[in-house]
Design a protein around this motif. Structure first.
Motif, short mmCIF file in Angstrom:
data_model
loop_
_atom_site.label_atom_id
_atom_site.label_comp_id
_atom_site.label_asym_id
_atom_site.label_seq_id
_atom_site.Cartn_x
_atom_site.Cartn_y
_atom_site.Cartn_z
N PRO A 103 0.83 -1.21 0.00
CA PRO A 103 0.00 0.00 0.00
C PRO A 103 0.87 1.26 0.00
O PRO A 103 1.84 1.35 0.74
N VAL A 104 0.53 2.21 -0.84
CA VAL A 104 1.31 3.43 -1.01
C VAL A 104 0.75 4.54 -0.13
O VAL A 104 -0.46 4.67 0.04
N ALA A 105 1.63 5.35 0.43
CA ALA A 105 1.23 6.53 1.20
C ALA A 105 1.32 7.76 0.31
O ALA A 105 2.16 7.84 -0.60
N TYR A 106 0.47 8.75 0.58
CA TYR A 106 0.47 9.97 -0.23
C TYR A 106 1.84 10.66 -0.27
O TYR A 106 2.25 11.14 -1.35
N PRO A 107 2.61 10.75 0.84
CA PRO A 107 3.93 11.38 0.73
C PRO A 107 4.85 10.72 -0.29
O PRO A 107 5.75 11.36 -0.82
N GLU A 108 4.58 9.44 -0.60
CA GLU A 108 5.38 8.78 -1.62
C GLU A 108 5.08 9.35 -3.00
O GLU A 108 5.95 9.34 -3.88
N TRP A 109 3.87 9.82 -3.23
CA TRP A 109 3.58 10.50 -4.49
C TRP A 109 4.45 11.75 -4.61
O TRP A 109 5.01 12.04 -5.68
N ILE A 110 4.55 12.51 -3.53
CA ILE A 110 5.38 13.71 -3.55
C ILE A 110 6.83 13.34 -3.83
O ILE A 110 7.50 13.95 -4.69
N ASP A 111 7.34 12.34 -3.14
CA ASP A 111 8.73 11.91 -3.34
C ASP A 111 8.94 11.40 -4.76
O ASP A 111 9.99 11.67 -5.37
N CYS A 112 7.97 10.66 -5.28
CA CYS A 112 8.09 10.10 -6.63
C CYS A 112 8.23 11.21 -7.67
O CYS A 112 9.12 11.18 -8.52
N VAL A 113 7.35 12.21 -7.59
CA VAL A 113 7.41 13.30 -8.57
C VAL A 113 8.67 14.13 -8.37
O VAL A 113 9.32 14.53 -9.35
N ALA A 114 9.06 14.39 -7.13
CA ALA A 114 10.28 15.15 -6.87
C ALA A 114 11.50 14.43 -7.45
O ALA A 114 12.38 15.06 -8.07
N ASP A 115 11.55 13.12 -7.29
CA ASP A 115 12.67 12.36 -7.83
C ASP A 115 12.62 12.30 -9.35
O ASP A 115 13.67 12.28 -10.01
N LEU A 116 11.42 12.28 -9.92
CA LEU A 116 11.30 12.31 -11.38
C LEU A 116 11.78 13.65 -11.93
O LEU A 116 12.46 13.70 -12.97
#
Length: 308
Positions: A103-116
């Motif tokens: 299960p994914v947490a919302y802060p991981e969306w932020i980290d994912c886009v920042a890393d992209l």
């Protein structure tokens, strides 16, 4: 192609969206964005790319809770046509073709886009703009507050700390009112996946009933099942920088004027507090998912002017 990966030549529900857009914005399986995979924290993140190696800047399109990257292909096509820009649209973890077991947490969306963003800047050094649609607006804001981007475009800005915003985001106002107090004790159930339409007000996704029904039943987007961990961590989240302290980059809000899900006033409660240079453009006669004219044309022109 690695085992287990699927492509949008196989998963073709996105083709059903094309009829809602002008002919020049439509794609088919032979005339669609190039598909790529980006490895991130053990996940294969799917990317659509409209490559333009001579363009001076890049634009990342970020979907919300009812979308995915390929669903935004008409907007990618429009912006690539109107401005000298390379356009990327990821499927964020848990949506589209980006799937995983945990299960994914919302802060991981932020980290994912920042890393992209960092990966794309390292790739060729070109500046990156963000365009966040729906829930992707606050996501894009949070990313822009943490990494260096050239500019921020949003269609709305909804602060989940605002009870009024939560009441409009959720299917029943009572859900939005009590969600934080309910989800906190529900942490042991984080892995439980529930249909997004049980929680979100998918009935207001667009002002076209046929388009709304398509989104709500699309298993890659609005018909998706989402882990309670994601819902809990989003609905109890706070942006990394308060708007009064946000000066990282200029901001353009292109808000649908006839948005029946998240009215302009809700977004202005946050937008008006932003300290950075900013501009608001209202998309006339457009709903939450803007397909109507003249709003669709106004969206393309405003974003084109902003990134150019």
């Amino acid at each position: 192609m690695e085992s287990g990966r699927r492509t949008y030549q196989e998963v073709t529900r996105w083709l059903d969206y094309q009829r809602f857009y002008p002919t020049w914005l439509r794609s088919d399986v032979d005339d669609a964005p190039a598909e790529e995979w980006w490895r991130w924290r053990g996940l294969d993140v799917h990317l659509d790319r409209l490559a333009a190696p001579d363009a001076p800047v890049k634009l990342l399109l970020l979907h919300g809770a009812g979308g995915y990257g390929r669903m935004l292909a008409p907007y990618a096509r429009m912006l690539a046509h109107l401005a000298p820009v390379e356009v990327l649209a990821p499927d964020l973890p848990g949506y589209g073709l980006t799937r995983g077991d945990r299960p994914v947490a919302y802060p991981e969306w932020i980290d994912c886009v920042a890393d992209l963003v960092a990966a794309e800047q390292a790739r060729d050094g070109r500046p990156v703009f963000l365009l966040g649609a729906s829930m992707g607006g606050m996501l894009a804001y949070s990313v822009a507050a943490t990494v260096d981007v050239a500019g921020l475009v949003v269609t709305c800005l909804l602060d989940p700390r605002d009870v009024t915003a939560r009441m409009r985001m959720t299917r029943l106002p009572a859900i939005g009112r009590v969600t934080p107090s309910l989800l906190g004790p529900a942490r042991p159930l984080d892995a439980w996946r529930v249909p997004m339409r049980w929680i979100a007000n998918m009935g207001a996704m667009s002002n076209d009933p046929a388009l709304t029904a398509l989104v709500a039943t699309d298993p890659s987007g609005g018909g998706n099942r989402v882990a309670l961990r994601f819902l809990r961590t989003f609905l109890t989240s706070a942006p990394p920088v308060e708007p009064e302290a946000f000066t990282a980059c200029p901001v353009l809000m292109t808000h649908p004027a006839d948005d029946r899900w998240t009215p302009v006033a809700l977004s202005r409660a946050f937008f008006d507090r932003i300290a950075a240079d900013k501009r608001l453009v209202l998309l006339e006669r457009a709903g939450h998912l803007p397909v109507e004219e003249p709003g669709l044309t106004q969206l393309g022109q405003a974003v084109s002017d902003f990134v150019s």
